[in-house]
Design a protein around this motif. Structure first.
Motif, PDB file in Angstrom:
ATOM      1  N   UNK A 425       0.812  -1.218   0.000  1.00  7.09           N
ATOM      2  CA  UNK A 425       0.000   0.000   0.000  1.00  7.09           C
ATOM      3  C   UNK A 425       0.844   1.266   0.000  1.00  7.09           C
ATOM      4  N   UNK A 426       2.035   1.209   0.562  1.00  6.03           N
ATOM      5  CA  UNK A 426       2.902   2.398   0.547  1.00  6.03           C
ATOM      6  C   UNK A 426       3.263   2.754  -0.876  1.00  6.03           C
ATOM      7  N   UNK A 427       3.509   1.736  -1.708  1.00  2.40           N
ATOM      8  CA  UNK A 427       3.801   1.988  -3.113  1.00  2.40           C
ATOM      9  C   UNK A 427       2.573   2.557  -3.803  1.00  2.40           C
ATOM     10  N   UNK A 428       1.394   2.022  -3.422  1.00  4.00           N
ATOM     11  CA  UNK A 428       0.156   2.562  -3.992  1.00  4.00           C
ATOM     12  C   UNK A 428      -0.021   4.041  -3.669  1.00  4.00           C
ATOM     13  N   UNK A 429       0.316   4.422  -2.433  1.00  2.74           N
ATOM     14  CA  UNK A 429       0.229   5.830  -2.053  1.00  2.74           C
ATOM     15  C   UNK A 429       1.189   6.679  -2.858  1.00  2.74           C
ATOM     16  N   UNK A 430       2.372   6.135  -3.134  1.00  2.00           N
ATOM     17  CA  UNK A 430       3.337   6.880  -3.941  1.00  2.00           C
ATOM     18  C   UNK A 430       2.796   7.115  -5.347  1.00  2.00           C
ATOM     19  N   UNK A 431       2.162   6.069  -5.904  1.00  2.00           N
ATOM     20  CA  UNK A 431       1.580   6.229  -7.241  1.00  2.00           C
ATOM     21  C   UNK A 431       0.472   7.277  -7.230  1.00  2.00           C
TER      22      UNK A 431
END
Length: 580
Positions: A425-431
């Protein structure tokens, strides 16, 4: 001159003079009447005395006339002449004069002449001593008018003297009574009043003997007036002390209050203010330290708040207070202005008093809260609520001005679920943050970018009245979205986007209808292979009257048509998914 001044300043002298004048006038009139009456009475008395004398000698004269006795007649005449009031006597019988006596000419008396001073002779018939019906002669007495007048004059003098003495006695007695009973008590009261300290409650004493009369009533009234004045002075002194206390209290509040207090005249120029308002408006603490012709607060406020002038006028010509919030600029023009809450109260002569509270922090907090309520916390773009408010606002403006058209662009990220599943999810937030930054960069200041939730974004493009105005924004969006997105773990992610666009048209019934058409276009783009965009065609004139069944048939037709579309990486600007 001195006597005239004394007449005006001395009540006793003036009263005495008036009384003497009245006494002398009345006495003079009375004296003239008395003198006239006295004269008539004296004349009548002298006449009666002569008649009595003739009655006394009547029998003797009858005998002398009957006997023709001249000697006896002369004796009778001589006896009558001894009376000082008789001037002459004539006795005749049978046509002959038996005796004649006179003070002027001895032996001659004119019995037909009028006496001196108008007194007529007195004539009486002589009758026979033996037959009362037989007239045998006449006796004539001539009055001495000079003597009678002398006696009248003497009697008049005594009357004048008596009346004068009586009038003088009455005048003196009246003056004494007035002085003793009226002017003297009034003089005593006046003297006591001059030395009376009424403010201490000192009272007048009653003059001796006047406790129950009108002068005593006057003293009672004066004492009652003194009590009334003392009460008034006491109340006024207490009120003055209270006012001084209140003024000191108000001054302390006025000078030390955190609330700004000011007064302006009918032109809006500041007249007075307290230190708190001086800090608000960057003014000197005292009005006398203000340079120039004064500070026009109304003009300074209306420079950024034109509506304040109308409120100012309503307060000035009304009879109730008004409340308003506005921003006030600093007098030197520097720095950020302050938001203030002002209560305006009308006063006399067109003056207005204002009470000011600094609400700058509250305004900023409200603005921050409003912004937070309308902002997505992750991407710092607008959220669904902010989007809906902005969309409604743009629709209202577009209906007022046909040239203010706009486009709604719904963006749904492709492959976002795979990024979340693969990198977390952290990567999703970055996107999501990357896409948000991309939208901010490709938008103009007048456009609106927001995140509706999950991986769905929206753009509102002002002035986009045709597809050609939207295509440049789409090209920039897809170029940025197709680039690898660097993640925090050093890896990269790739995503795509399915975009549906609907251009506002006057026949759109409401915002929900417009968003629904954009959503159908985005769904069509996804069904067409994703990573592309699709424009919603113009709405037919009766489009807003279609019922729910027609919408379902529309969606089925759209899905069927989208299945026939190729899967382009970047659709040309003039390519439109044909659904309706």
């Amino acid at each position: 001159m001195m006597f005239g001044n004394m007449m005006h300043t001395r009540l006793a002298l003036r009263s005495s003079a008036f009384m003497l004048l009245i006494v002398f006038v009345v006495g003079g009139v009375f004296l003239s009447v008395v003198i006239t009456v006295t004269q008539h009475q004296e004349e009548s008395r002298q006449h009666d005395r002569l008649e009595e004398l003739l009655s006394t000698v009547e029998s003797t004269v009858g005998i002398a006339a009957f006997l023709q006795d001249r000697e006896l007649a002369r004796e009778v005449a001589s006896g009558l002449m001894k009376n000082a009031t008789i001037n002459g006597v004539v006795i005749e019988a049978d046509g002959e004069q038996l005796a004649t006596q006179s003070k002027q000419l001895e032996g001659y008396v004119d019995i037909n002449a009028t006496g001196e001073h108008g007194y007529e002779a007195i004539e009486r018939e002589i009758r026979s001593p033996f037959d009362a019906n037989e007239i045998i002669g006449h006796i004539v007495v001539v009055p001495d008018g000079r003597e009678i007048q002398s006696r009248i004059t003497q009697a008049r003098r005594w009357v004048v003297l008596a009346v004068s003495l009586l009038a003088t006695a009455i005048a003196i007695g009246t003056i004494l009574v007035v002085v003793r009973l009226i002017t003297r008590p009034i003089t005593i009261i006046s003297s006591r009043l001059h030395g009376l300290r009424a403010e201490t409650g000192e009272k007048l004493e009653f003059p001796h003997g006047n406790e129950q009369d009108e002068i005593g009533q006057l003293v009672s009234d004066v004492n009652a007036l003194i009590d009334y004045l003392v009460n008034i002075l006491t109340d006024e002194r207490q009120l003055r002390m209270q006012r001084e206390v209140e003024e000191r209290r108000f001054r302390a509040i006025f000078d030390n209050a955190a609330t700004g207090i000011f007064q302006v005249d009918r032109e809006g120029i500041l007249v007075s203010w307290n230190p708190a308002f001086a800090r608000f408006a960057d003014l000197p603490r005292r009005p006398e330290d203000l340079r120039g012709d004064g500070f026009n607060l109304l003009e300074a406020i209306c420079a950024k708040n034109p509506g304040v002038r109308e409120v100012f006028g309503q307060c000035q010509f009304g009879d109730s207070s008004v409340n308003l919030d506005f921003e006030i600029q600093r007098r030197n023009g520097g720095g950020r202005g302050r938001w203030v809450d002002v209560v305006l109260t009308p006063m006399e002569d067109g003056m207005i008093q204002g009470v000011v509270n600094d609400i700058t922090e509250r305004k900023y907090a409200e603005e921050a809260a409003r912004k937070l309520a309308l902002t997505d916390p992750l991407t710092e773009l607008g959220n669904r609520l902010g989007f809906e408010q902005r969309l409604e606002q743009m629709i209202v403006e577009a209906r007022k001005d046909p040239s203010a058209v706009f486009a709604v662009m719904l963006i749904d990220l492709d492959l976002f679920k795979q990024v979340n599943d693969t990198h977390g999810h952290a990567a999703g937030d970055t996107v999501l943050k990357y896409v948000a930054q991309t939208l901010r960069e490709i938008c103009r200041m007048t456009d609106y970018a927001g995140r509706l939730g999950g991986d769905e974004f929206v753009l509102l493009l002002e002035g986009a009245y045709e597809q050609a105005k939207v295509s440049p924004v789409l090209n920039k969006l897809f170029r940025r979205v197709h680039k690898p997105i660097e993640l925090e773990n050093g890896e990269s992610a790739r995503i795509g986007a399915s975009v549906g666009i609907a251009i506002f048209e006057p026949q759109h019934p409401d915002a929900a209808h417009l968003v629904h058409r954009a959503d159908l276009a985005m769904y069509q783009a996804k069904q067409g292979g994703r990573d592309t965009w699709c424009f919603a065609p113009p709405t037919p004139p009766n489009g807003q009257d279609q019922d729910q069944d027609q919408d379902q048939e529309q969606e089925q037709e759209q899905e069927k048509e989208c299945e026939e579309l190729p899967t382009p990486v970047l659709m040309p600007p003039d390519k439109v998914c044909n659904f309706n």
